[in-house]
Motif scaffolding. Structure first.
Motif, PDB file in Angstrom:
ATOM      1  N   TRP A 178     -61.579  19.809 -37.248  1.00 17.16           N
ATOM      2  CA  TRP A 178     -62.472  18.668 -37.004  1.00 17.16           C
ATOM      3  C   TRP A 178     -61.805  17.389 -37.511  1.00 17.16           C
ATOM      4  CZ3 TRP A 178     -66.531  18.101 -33.999  1.00 17.16           C
ATOM      5  CH2 TRP A 178     -67.430  17.042 -34.189  1.00 17.16           C
ATOM      6  N   ILE A 179     -61.624  16.413 -36.607  1.00 13.73           N
ATOM      7  CA  ILE A 179     -60.926  15.175 -36.985  1.00 13.73           C
ATOM      8  C   ILE A 179     -61.703  13.945 -36.511  1.00 13.73           C
ATOM      9  CG2 ILE A 179     -58.672  16.321 -36.830  1.00 13.73           C
ATOM     10  CD1 ILE A 179     -58.220  14.606 -34.223  1.00 13.73           C
ATOM     11  N   ASP A 180     -61.427  12.816 -37.136  1.00 12.87           N
ATOM     12  CA  ASP A 180     -61.845  11.509 -36.628  1.00 12.87           C
ATOM     13  C   ASP A 180     -60.727  10.965 -35.753  1.00 12.87           C
ATOM     14  OD1 ASP A 180     -63.915  11.903 -38.370  1.00 12.87           O
ATOM     15  OD2 ASP A 180     -63.507  10.163 -39.620  1.00 12.87           O
ATOM     16  N   TYR A 181     -61.082  10.205 -34.695  1.00 14.10           N
ATOM     17  CA  TYR A 181     -60.059   9.583 -33.870  1.00 14.10           C
ATOM     18  C   TYR A 181     -60.599   8.296 -33.262  1.00 14.10           C
ATOM     19  CZ  TYR A 181     -62.651  11.901 -30.075  1.00 14.10           C
ATOM     20  OH  TYR A 181     -63.640  12.332 -29.232  1.00 14.10           O
ATOM     21  N   GLU A 182     -59.679   7.460 -32.792  1.00 13.84           N
ATOM     22  CA  GLU A 182     -60.037   6.195 -32.160  1.00 13.84           C
ATOM     23  C   GLU A 182     -59.951   6.343 -30.643  1.00 13.84           C
ATOM     24  OE1 GLU A 182     -61.140   3.176 -33.141  1.00 13.84           O
ATOM     25  OE2 GLU A 182     -61.428   4.066 -35.139  1.00 13.84           O
ATOM     26  N   PRO A 183     -61.047   6.118 -29.927  1.00 10.11           N
ATOM     27  CA  PRO A 183     -60.983   6.166 -28.460  1.00 10.11           C
ATOM     28  C   PRO A 183     -60.330   4.903 -27.921  1.00 10.11           C
ATOM     29  CG  PRO A 183     -63.140   5.423 -29.131  1.00 10.11           C
ATOM     30  CD  PRO A 183     -62.373   5.718 -30.404  1.00 10.11           C
ATOM     31  N   TYR A 241     -71.541   4.758 -34.236  1.00  7.50           N
ATOM     32  CA  TYR A 241     -71.245   6.186 -34.245  1.00  7.50           C
ATOM     33  C   TYR A 241     -69.735   6.380 -34.255  1.00  7.50           C
ATOM     34  CZ  TYR A 241     -71.575   4.871 -29.265  1.00  7.50           C
ATOM     35  OH  TYR A 241     -71.483   4.214 -28.064  1.00  7.50           O
ATOM     36  N   LYS A 242     -69.325   7.489 -34.836  1.00  5.11           N
ATOM     37  CA  LYS A 242     -67.909   7.820 -34.933  1.00  5.11           C
ATOM     38  C   LYS A 242     -67.504   8.770 -33.815  1.00  5.11           C
ATOM     39  CE  LYS A 242     -67.221   7.498 -39.956  1.00  5.11           C
ATOM     40  NZ  LYS A 242     -66.798   8.274 -41.151  1.00  5.11           N
ATOM     41  N   PHE A 243     -66.251   8.669 -33.418  1.00  8.96           N
ATOM     42  CA  PHE A 243     -65.681   9.617 -32.473  1.00  8.96           C
ATOM     43  C   PHE A 243     -64.952  10.700 -33.280  1.00  8.96           C
ATOM     44  CE2 PHE A 243     -66.700   6.156 -29.794  1.00  8.96           C
ATOM     45  CZ  PHE A 243     -66.805   6.649 -28.495  1.00  8.96           C
ATOM     46  N   GLN A 244     -65.479  11.903 -33.178  1.00  5.16           N
ATOM     47  CA  GLN A 244     -64.945  13.046 -33.914  1.00  5.16           C
ATOM     48  C   GLN A 244     -64.908  14.250 -32.985  1.00  5.16           C
ATOM     49  OE1 GLN A 244     -68.177  12.799 -36.826  1.00  5.16           O
ATOM     50  NE2 GLN A 244     -66.661  12.436 -38.435  1.00  5.16           N
ATOM     51  N   GLY A 245     -63.957  15.143 -33.214  1.00  8.71           N
ATOM     52  CA  GLY A 245     -63.886  16.318 -32.372  1.00  8.71           C
ATOM     53  C   GLY A 245     -63.005  17.397 -32.959  1.00  8.71           C
ATOM     54  N   TRP A 246     -63.045  18.560 -32.291  1.00 12.96           N
ATOM     55  CA  TRP A 246     -62.222  19.701 -32.689  1.00 12.96           C
ATOM     56  C   TRP A 246     -60.860  19.583 -32.014  1.00 12.96           C
ATOM     57  CZ3 TRP A 246     -63.470  22.849 -36.518  1.00 12.96           C
ATOM     58  CH2 TRP A 246     -64.819  22.988 -36.881  1.00 12.96           C
ATOM     59  N   ALA A 247     -59.818  19.461 -32.818  1.00 15.60           N
ATOM     60  CA  ALA A 247     -58.478  19.186 -32.299  1.00 15.60           C
ATOM     61  C   ALA A 247     -57.521  20.323 -32.614  1.00 15.60           C
ATOM     62  CB  ALA A 247     -57.935  17.890 -32.885  1.00 15.60           C
ATOM     63  N   GLY A 248     -56.617  20.550 -31.666  1.00 16.52           N
ATOM     64  CA  GLY A 248     -55.483  21.422 -31.920  1.00 16.52           C
ATOM     65  C   GLY A 248     -54.303  20.597 -32.389  1.00 16.52           C
ATOM     66  N   ASP A 249     -53.498  21.151 -33.283  1.00 10.96           N
ATOM     67  CA  ASP A 249     -52.297  20.446 -33.728  1.00 10.96           C
ATOM     68  C   ASP A 249     -51.044  21.296 -33.600  1.00 10.96           C
ATOM     69  OD1 ASP A 249     -52.638  22.245 -35.806  1.00 10.96           O
ATOM     70  OD2 ASP A 249     -53.060  20.707 -37.330  1.00 10.96           O
TER      71      ASP A 249
END
Length: 370
Positions: free
Chosen positions: A26-31, A7-15
Protein backbone atom coordinates in the motif's frame (compact mmCIF):
# COMPACT_ATOMS: atom_id res chain seq x y z
CA UNK A 1 -1.78 24.77 -10.71
CA UNK A 2 -4.92 22.75 -10.07
CA UNK A 3 -6.45 22.90 -6.61
CA UNK A 4 -5.47 20.17 -4.18
CA UNK A 5 -8.11 17.63 -3.20
CA UNK A 6 -9.04 16.65 0.34
CA UNK A 7 -8.45 12.99 -0.50
CA UNK A 8 -5.23 11.09 -1.06
CA UNK A 9 -4.37 8.83 -3.95
CA UNK A 10 -3.27 5.51 -2.50
CA UNK A 11 -3.14 2.00 -3.88
CA UNK A 12 -1.68 -1.49 -3.84
CA UNK A 13 1.55 -1.41 -5.83
CA UNK A 14 3.97 -3.97 -7.12
CA UNK A 15 7.67 -3.16 -6.97
CA UNK A 16 9.12 -6.39 -8.40
CA UNK A 17 7.93 -9.42 -10.42
CA UNK A 18 7.37 -11.45 -7.25
CA UNK A 19 4.59 -9.03 -6.27
CA UNK A 20 2.13 -11.49 -7.86
CA UNK A 21 2.98 -13.91 -5.03
CA UNK A 22 1.02 -11.72 -2.60
CA UNK A 23 3.60 -8.99 -2.06
CA UNK A 24 1.75 -5.86 -3.22
CA UNK A 25 2.32 -2.88 -0.92
CA UNK A 26 0.00 0.00 0.00
CA UNK A 27 1.57 3.29 -1.14
CA UNK A 28 0.77 6.98 -1.58
CA UNK A 29 1.30 8.42 -5.06
CA UNK A 30 0.76 11.59 -7.07
CA UNK A 31 -1.68 11.35 -10.00
CA UNK A 32 -1.47 13.51 -13.10
CA UNK A 33 -2.26 17.17 -12.65
CA UNK A 34 -6.02 17.68 -12.92
CA UNK A 35 -7.04 18.95 -16.37
CA UNK A 36 -10.39 20.57 -17.10
CA UNK A 37 -11.53 17.59 -19.18
CA UNK A 38 -10.63 15.16 -16.36
CA UNK A 39 -12.74 13.47 -13.73
CA UNK A 40 -11.81 11.95 -10.38
CA UNK A 41 -13.46 8.65 -9.45
CA UNK A 42 -13.80 7.25 -5.94
CA UNK A 43 -13.19 3.58 -6.72
CA UNK A 44 -15.77 1.04 -5.57
CA UNK A 45 -14.80 -1.96 -7.72
CA UNK A 46 -11.86 -3.05 -9.86
CA UNK A 47 -11.62 -6.24 -11.86
CA UNK A 48 -8.46 -8.33 -11.88
CA UNK A 49 -7.40 -8.82 -15.50
CA UNK A 50 -4.82 -11.27 -16.84
CA UNK A 51 -3.02 -8.20 -18.19
CA UNK A 52 -2.40 -7.13 -14.59
CA UNK A 53 -0.59 -10.38 -13.92
CA UNK A 54 1.44 -10.28 -17.14
CA UNK A 55 2.47 -6.68 -16.36
CA UNK A 56 3.47 -7.24 -12.74
CA UNK A 57 5.29 -10.51 -13.51
CA UNK A 58 7.13 -8.90 -16.45
CA UNK A 59 5.70 -11.71 -18.58
CA UNK A 60 5.25 -9.37 -21.53
CA UNK A 61 8.26 -7.10 -21.08
CA UNK A 62 10.64 -5.78 -18.42
CA UNK A 63 9.22 -2.98 -16.28
CA UNK A 64 12.62 -1.21 -16.09
CA UNK A 65 12.04 2.12 -14.32
CA UNK A 66 8.22 1.79 -14.15
CA UNK A 67 8.16 0.41 -10.62
CA UNK A 68 6.25 0.91 -8.38
CA UNK A 69 3.13 0.00 -10.37
CA UNK A 70 -0.53 0.15 -9.33
CA UNK A 71 -2.35 -2.01 -11.88
CA UNK A 72 -6.05 -2.48 -12.57
CA UNK A 73 -7.95 -1.24 -15.64
CA UNK A 74 -11.49 -2.43 -14.97
CA UNK A 75 -12.52 0.41 -12.70
CA UNK A 76 -15.99 1.41 -11.51
CA UNK A 77 -16.81 4.01 -8.90
CA UNK A 78 -18.47 7.29 -8.04
CA UNK A 79 -17.42 10.50 -9.76
CA UNK A 80 -16.32 13.02 -7.13
CA UNK A 81 -14.79 15.76 -9.30
CA UNK A 82 -15.60 17.00 -12.80
CA UNK A 83 -13.56 19.46 -14.87
CA UNK A 84 -15.17 22.48 -16.51
CA UNK A 85 -14.53 21.11 -20.03
CA UNK A 86 -16.14 17.70 -19.54
CA UNK A 87 -18.58 17.36 -22.44
CA UNK A 88 -20.10 13.88 -22.21
CA UNK A 89 -22.66 14.61 -19.53
CA UNK A 90 -20.80 13.07 -16.61
CA UNK A 91 -21.46 14.73 -13.25
CA UNK A 92 -20.51 14.38 -9.61
CA UNK A 93 -22.33 11.44 -8.06
CA UNK A 94 -22.59 9.38 -11.26
CA UNK A 95 -21.51 5.73 -11.17
CA UNK A 96 -18.97 5.44 -13.97
CA UNK A 97 -16.01 3.39 -15.09
CA UNK A 98 -12.86 3.30 -17.18
CA UNK A 99 -11.24 0.43 -19.05
CA UNK A 100 -7.79 -0.35 -20.41
CA UNK A 101 -7.38 2.94 -22.30
CA UNK A 102 -7.45 6.30 -20.56
CA UNK A 103 -6.34 8.72 -23.29
CA UNK A 104 -5.36 9.27 -26.93
CA UNK A 105 -4.45 12.25 -29.09
CA UNK A 106 -8.15 12.89 -29.94
CA UNK A 107 -7.19 14.55 -33.24
CA UNK A 108 -5.82 11.93 -35.67
CA UNK A 109 -7.99 10.31 -38.35
CA UNK A 110 -8.56 7.23 -36.22
CA UNK A 111 -9.68 9.21 -33.19
CA UNK A 112 -11.94 11.29 -35.45
CA UNK A 113 -13.42 8.05 -36.78
CA UNK A 114 -14.22 6.83 -33.24
CA UNK A 115 -11.38 4.31 -33.29
CA UNK A 116 -9.43 5.83 -30.42
CA UNK A 117 -8.15 2.39 -29.45
CA UNK A 118 -6.06 2.53 -32.66
CA UNK A 119 -4.89 6.13 -32.23
CA UNK A 120 -2.10 6.97 -34.68
CA UNK A 121 -0.02 8.43 -31.86
CA UNK A 122 -0.69 5.45 -29.61
CA UNK A 123 -3.12 5.07 -26.76
CA UNK A 124 -2.32 5.92 -23.16
CA UNK A 125 -2.94 2.80 -21.11
CA UNK A 126 -4.74 3.15 -17.80
CA UNK A 127 -1.62 1.97 -15.95
CA UNK A 128 2.05 1.40 -16.76
CA UNK A 129 2.11 4.30 -19.22
CA UNK A 130 2.64 8.05 -19.53
CA UNK A 131 0.22 10.80 -20.49
CA UNK A 132 0.99 12.83 -23.60
CA UNK A 133 -1.99 15.05 -24.41
CA UNK A 134 -2.27 16.65 -20.97
CA UNK A 135 0.28 16.57 -18.13
CA UNK A 136 2.93 15.20 -20.53
CA UNK A 137 5.16 12.65 -18.86
CA UNK A 138 2.87 12.04 -15.90
CA UNK A 139 2.49 8.41 -14.96
CA UNK A 140 -0.83 6.59 -15.32
CA UNK A 141 -2.03 4.71 -12.25
CA UNK A 142 -4.56 1.89 -12.12
CA UNK A 143 -7.50 0.80 -10.02
CA UNK A 144 -6.18 -1.34 -7.16
CA UNK A 145 -6.59 1.93 -5.34
CA UNK A 146 -8.98 4.33 -3.64
CA UNK A 147 -9.18 7.04 -6.37
CA UNK A 148 -8.55 7.35 -10.10
CA UNK A 149 -7.99 10.47 -12.22
CA UNK A 150 -8.05 10.78 -15.98
CA UNK A 151 -9.67 12.16 -19.15
CA UNK A 152 -13.46 12.01 -19.19
CA UNK A 153 -13.54 11.00 -22.86
CA UNK A 154 -12.63 7.47 -21.73
CA UNK A 155 -15.03 7.33 -18.77
CA UNK A 156 -18.42 5.66 -19.16
CA UNK A 157 -21.65 6.06 -17.23
CA UNK A 158 -22.78 2.66 -15.96
CA UNK A 159 -26.46 2.00 -16.81
CA UNK A 160 -28.64 1.83 -13.71
CA UNK A 161 -29.81 -1.68 -14.69
CA UNK A 162 -26.24 -3.05 -14.53
CA UNK A 163 -24.66 -4.18 -11.26
CA UNK A 164 -21.58 -1.93 -10.87
CA UNK A 165 -19.49 -4.85 -9.59
CA UNK A 166 -20.36 -6.89 -12.67
CA UNK A 167 -19.73 -3.85 -14.88
CA UNK A 168 -16.08 -3.57 -13.80
CA UNK A 169 -14.65 -6.57 -15.72
CA UNK A 170 -16.79 -5.69 -18.73
CA UNK A 171 -14.71 -2.55 -19.29
CA UNK A 172 -11.65 -4.48 -20.44
CA UNK A 173 -12.43 -8.20 -20.60
CA UNK A 174 -15.94 -7.77 -21.94
CA UNK A 175 -15.04 -5.05 -24.43
CA UNK A 176 -12.05 -7.03 -25.70
CA UNK A 177 -14.32 -9.77 -27.04
CA UNK A 178 -17.46 -7.73 -27.78
CA UNK A 179 -15.56 -5.48 -30.20
CA UNK A 180 -14.43 -8.21 -32.66
CA UNK A 181 -17.71 -10.10 -32.35
CA UNK A 182 -19.50 -6.96 -33.57
CA UNK A 183 -16.86 -6.11 -36.17
CA UNK A 184 -17.00 -9.57 -37.75
CA UNK A 185 -20.77 -9.85 -37.76
CA UNK A 186 -21.58 -12.30 -34.96
CA UNK A 187 -25.24 -13.21 -35.30
CA UNK A 188 -25.57 -11.32 -38.61
CA UNK A 189 -23.12 -12.52 -41.26
CA UNK A 190 -21.34 -14.89 -38.85
CA UNK A 191 -24.13 -17.20 -37.77
CA UNK A 192 -21.82 -19.96 -36.49
CA UNK A 193 -19.26 -18.69 -33.97
CA UNK A 194 -16.58 -20.68 -32.18
CA UNK A 195 -14.92 -19.51 -28.96
CA UNK A 196 -11.50 -21.01 -28.19
CA UNK A 197 -10.76 -21.02 -24.48
CA UNK A 198 -13.46 -20.79 -21.79
CA UNK A 199 -11.77 -18.56 -19.24
CA UNK A 200 -12.19 -14.94 -18.25
CA UNK A 201 -12.37 -13.64 -21.82
CA UNK A 202 -13.99 -16.76 -23.22
CA UNK A 203 -16.92 -16.69 -20.83
CA UNK A 204 -17.66 -13.11 -21.91
CA UNK A 205 -17.37 -14.17 -25.55
CA UNK A 206 -19.95 -16.93 -25.15
CA UNK A 207 -22.35 -14.56 -23.38
CA UNK A 208 -22.02 -11.87 -26.04
CA UNK A 209 -22.03 -14.12 -29.10
CA UNK A 210 -25.24 -15.71 -27.84
CA UNK A 211 -26.80 -12.31 -27.08
CA UNK A 212 -25.94 -11.11 -30.59
CA UNK A 213 -27.84 -14.02 -32.09
CA UNK A 214 -25.07 -16.44 -33.09
CA UNK A 215 -25.03 -20.18 -32.58
CA UNK A 216 -22.04 -20.74 -30.30
CA UNK A 217 -19.54 -23.60 -30.18
CA UNK A 218 -17.30 -23.53 -27.12
CA UNK A 219 -13.88 -25.08 -27.73
CA UNK A 220 -11.75 -26.36 -24.85
CA UNK A 221 -9.04 -28.95 -24.31
CA UNK A 222 -11.16 -30.97 -21.84
CA UNK A 223 -14.76 -31.38 -20.69
CA UNK A 224 -13.97 -29.62 -17.40
CA UNK A 225 -15.92 -26.50 -18.38
CA UNK A 226 -18.60 -28.06 -20.57
CA UNK A 227 -21.40 -27.57 -18.06
CA UNK A 228 -20.41 -23.94 -17.54
CA UNK A 229 -20.23 -23.28 -21.28
CA UNK A 230 -23.74 -24.64 -21.82
CA UNK A 231 -25.09 -22.53 -18.94
CA UNK A 232 -23.42 -19.46 -20.49
CA UNK A 233 -25.27 -20.09 -23.75
CA UNK A 234 -23.14 -22.37 -25.93
CA UNK A 235 -25.14 -24.85 -28.03
CA UNK A 236 -22.16 -27.06 -28.80
CA UNK A 237 -18.95 -28.01 -27.01
CA UNK A 238 -15.83 -29.27 -28.79
CA UNK A 239 -13.24 -31.09 -26.72
CA UNK A 240 -9.87 -30.84 -28.45
CA UNK A 241 -7.90 -33.11 -26.11
CA UNK A 242 -4.25 -33.79 -26.85
CA UNK A 243 -4.76 -34.48 -30.57
CA UNK A 244 -6.64 -31.55 -32.05
CA UNK A 245 -6.57 -32.68 -35.71
CA UNK A 246 -8.27 -35.94 -34.72
CA UNK A 247 -10.75 -34.17 -32.43
CA UNK A 248 -12.06 -31.87 -35.14
CA UNK A 249 -12.54 -34.50 -37.85
CA UNK A 250 -16.02 -34.13 -39.27
CA UNK A 251 -16.25 -30.50 -38.14
CA UNK A 252 -14.11 -28.94 -40.87
CA UNK A 253 -15.58 -25.82 -42.50
CA UNK A 254 -18.37 -25.54 -39.95
CA UNK A 255 -17.77 -22.06 -38.48
CA UNK A 256 -18.00 -18.52 -39.84
CA UNK A 257 -15.95 -16.92 -37.08
CA UNK A 258 -13.41 -18.20 -34.55
CA UNK A 259 -12.54 -15.97 -31.63
CA UNK A 260 -9.40 -17.17 -29.86
CA UNK A 261 -9.12 -16.07 -26.23
CA UNK A 262 -6.35 -18.55 -25.43
CA UNK A 263 -2.82 -17.34 -24.69
CA UNK A 264 -1.27 -20.78 -25.20
CA UNK A 265 2.07 -20.54 -27.04
CA UNK A 266 1.60 -23.90 -28.80
CA UNK A 267 -1.86 -23.56 -30.35
CA UNK A 268 -2.54 -25.95 -33.26
CA UNK A 269 -3.26 -23.14 -35.70
CA UNK A 270 -3.68 -25.24 -38.83
CA UNK A 271 -6.25 -27.45 -37.13
CA UNK A 272 -8.16 -24.48 -35.75
CA UNK A 273 -8.20 -22.74 -39.14
CA UNK A 274 -9.63 -25.86 -40.78
CA UNK A 275 -12.79 -25.32 -38.71
CA UNK A 276 -13.56 -22.17 -40.72
CA UNK A 277 -15.72 -22.00 -43.81
CA UNK A 278 -14.12 -20.33 -46.85
CA UNK A 279 -14.14 -16.61 -46.17
CA UNK A 280 -14.14 -17.22 -42.43
CA UNK A 281 -12.19 -15.22 -39.88
CA UNK A 282 -9.87 -16.29 -37.05
CA UNK A 283 -9.50 -13.39 -34.61
CA UNK A 284 -6.92 -13.41 -31.84
CA UNK A 285 -7.49 -11.51 -28.59
CA UNK A 286 -5.33 -13.63 -26.25
CA UNK A 287 -1.64 -12.74 -26.11
CA UNK A 288 0.95 -15.48 -25.54
CA UNK A 289 3.73 -14.21 -23.28
CA UNK A 290 6.22 -15.49 -25.84
CA UNK A 291 5.00 -12.73 -28.15
CA UNK A 292 4.86 -15.24 -31.02
CA UNK A 293 2.28 -17.39 -32.76
CA UNK A 294 2.87 -21.03 -33.67
CA UNK A 295 3.79 -21.90 -37.25
CA UNK A 296 0.99 -21.77 -39.83
CA UNK A 297 1.08 -23.42 -43.22
CA UNK A 298 0.41 -20.88 -45.98
CA UNK A 299 -1.54 -23.57 -47.81
CA UNK A 300 -4.06 -23.72 -44.95
CA UNK A 301 -4.78 -20.03 -45.42
CA UNK A 302 -4.67 -19.98 -49.23
CA UNK A 303 -6.59 -23.15 -50.05
CA UNK A 304 -9.34 -22.45 -47.53
CA UNK A 305 -9.61 -18.69 -48.09
CA UNK A 306 -9.50 -17.98 -44.37
CA UNK A 307 -8.29 -14.82 -42.69
CA UNK A 308 -6.26 -14.25 -39.52
CA UNK A 309 -6.68 -11.03 -37.57
CA UNK A 310 -6.48 -9.48 -34.15
CA UNK A 311 -8.41 -7.00 -32.07
CA UNK A 312 -7.40 -4.66 -29.25
CA UNK A 313 -9.83 -3.73 -26.45
CA UNK A 314 -12.78 -1.55 -27.51
CA UNK A 315 -13.31 2.05 -28.54
CA UNK A 316 -15.37 4.35 -26.28
CA UNK A 317 -18.38 4.08 -28.62
CA UNK A 318 -18.09 0.28 -28.65
CA UNK A 319 -17.91 0.13 -24.86
CA UNK A 320 -21.03 2.27 -24.51
CA UNK A 321 -22.84 0.06 -27.02
CA UNK A 322 -21.73 -3.03 -25.09
CA UNK A 323 -23.01 -1.61 -21.79
CA UNK A 324 -26.36 -0.82 -23.42
CA UNK A 325 -26.59 -4.43 -24.66
CA UNK A 326 -25.76 -5.76 -21.20
CA UNK A 327 -28.56 -3.63 -19.75
CA UNK A 328 -31.05 -4.57 -22.47
CA UNK A 329 -30.38 -8.32 -22.43
CA UNK A 330 -29.68 -8.57 -18.68
CA UNK A 331 -26.31 -10.22 -19.37
CA UNK A 332 -24.80 -11.57 -16.16
CA UNK A 333 -20.99 -11.99 -16.05
CA UNK A 334 -19.78 -14.62 -13.61
CA UNK A 335 -17.74 -12.89 -10.92
CA UNK A 336 -16.28 -13.59 -7.49
CA UNK A 337 -15.51 -10.75 -5.11
CA UNK A 338 -12.52 -10.11 -2.85
CA UNK A 339 -12.15 -7.15 -0.49
CA UNK A 340 -9.50 -4.77 -1.81
CA UNK A 341 -7.77 -5.24 1.54
CA UNK A 342 -7.24 -8.91 0.58
CA UNK A 343 -5.66 -8.19 -2.79
CA UNK A 344 -2.63 -10.24 -1.74
CA UNK A 345 -4.91 -13.28 -1.55
CA UNK A 346 -6.83 -12.45 -4.74
CA UNK A 347 -3.84 -11.98 -7.05
CA UNK A 348 -2.19 -15.35 -6.23
CA UNK A 349 -5.60 -17.01 -6.64
CA UNK A 350 -5.84 -15.41 -10.09
CA UNK A 351 -2.35 -16.66 -10.95
CA UNK A 352 -3.38 -20.15 -9.83
CA UNK A 353 -6.31 -20.10 -12.29
CA UNK A 354 -9.03 -20.16 -9.64
CA UNK A 355 -11.22 -17.44 -11.19
CA UNK A 356 -14.65 -18.62 -12.41
CA UNK A 357 -14.59 -16.45 -14.33
CA UNK A 358 -13.55 -12.98 -13.18
CA UNK A 359 -12.32 -11.67 -9.83
CA UNK A 360 -13.47 -8.24 -8.69
CA UNK A 361 -11.83 -6.27 -5.88
CA UNK A 362 -14.30 -4.44 -3.63
CA UNK A 363 -13.26 -1.19 -1.96
CA UNK A 364 -15.45 -1.47 1.11
CA UNK A 365 -14.00 1.66 2.72
CA UNK A 366 -15.31 3.66 -0.26
CA UNK A 367 -18.74 2.03 -0.13
CA UNK A 368 -18.29 -1.02 -2.39
CA UNK A 369 -20.61 -3.90 -1.53
CA UNK A 370 -19.44 -7.49 -1.01
Amino acid sequence: MAAKTDYKFQGWAGDAPDSIEGKLKWIDYEPKEFAEDDVDIKILYCGICASDISTLSEGWMPMKDNWPQVVGHEIVGEIVRVGSNVKNGLKVGDVAGVGAQCDSCLKCKYCDDHKENYCHGGMTQTYNDKFHRTSPGSKSWGGYANYWRGPSHFVFAIPSQVDPAQAAPLLCGGATVYSPLKQYGAGVTAKEVGIIGIGGLGHFAVLFAKALGARVTAISHSDHKKEDAIKLGAEDFLITGENVPDAIKGRERSLDLLLCTSNAPDMPMDAYLSLLKPGGNFVLVGVPETGKLPDISPFTIIMNNVHIGGSAIGSPDTIREMLDLVAEKNIQPWISKYPLSKVNEAVPAMVAGKARYRFVLVNEENGGKM
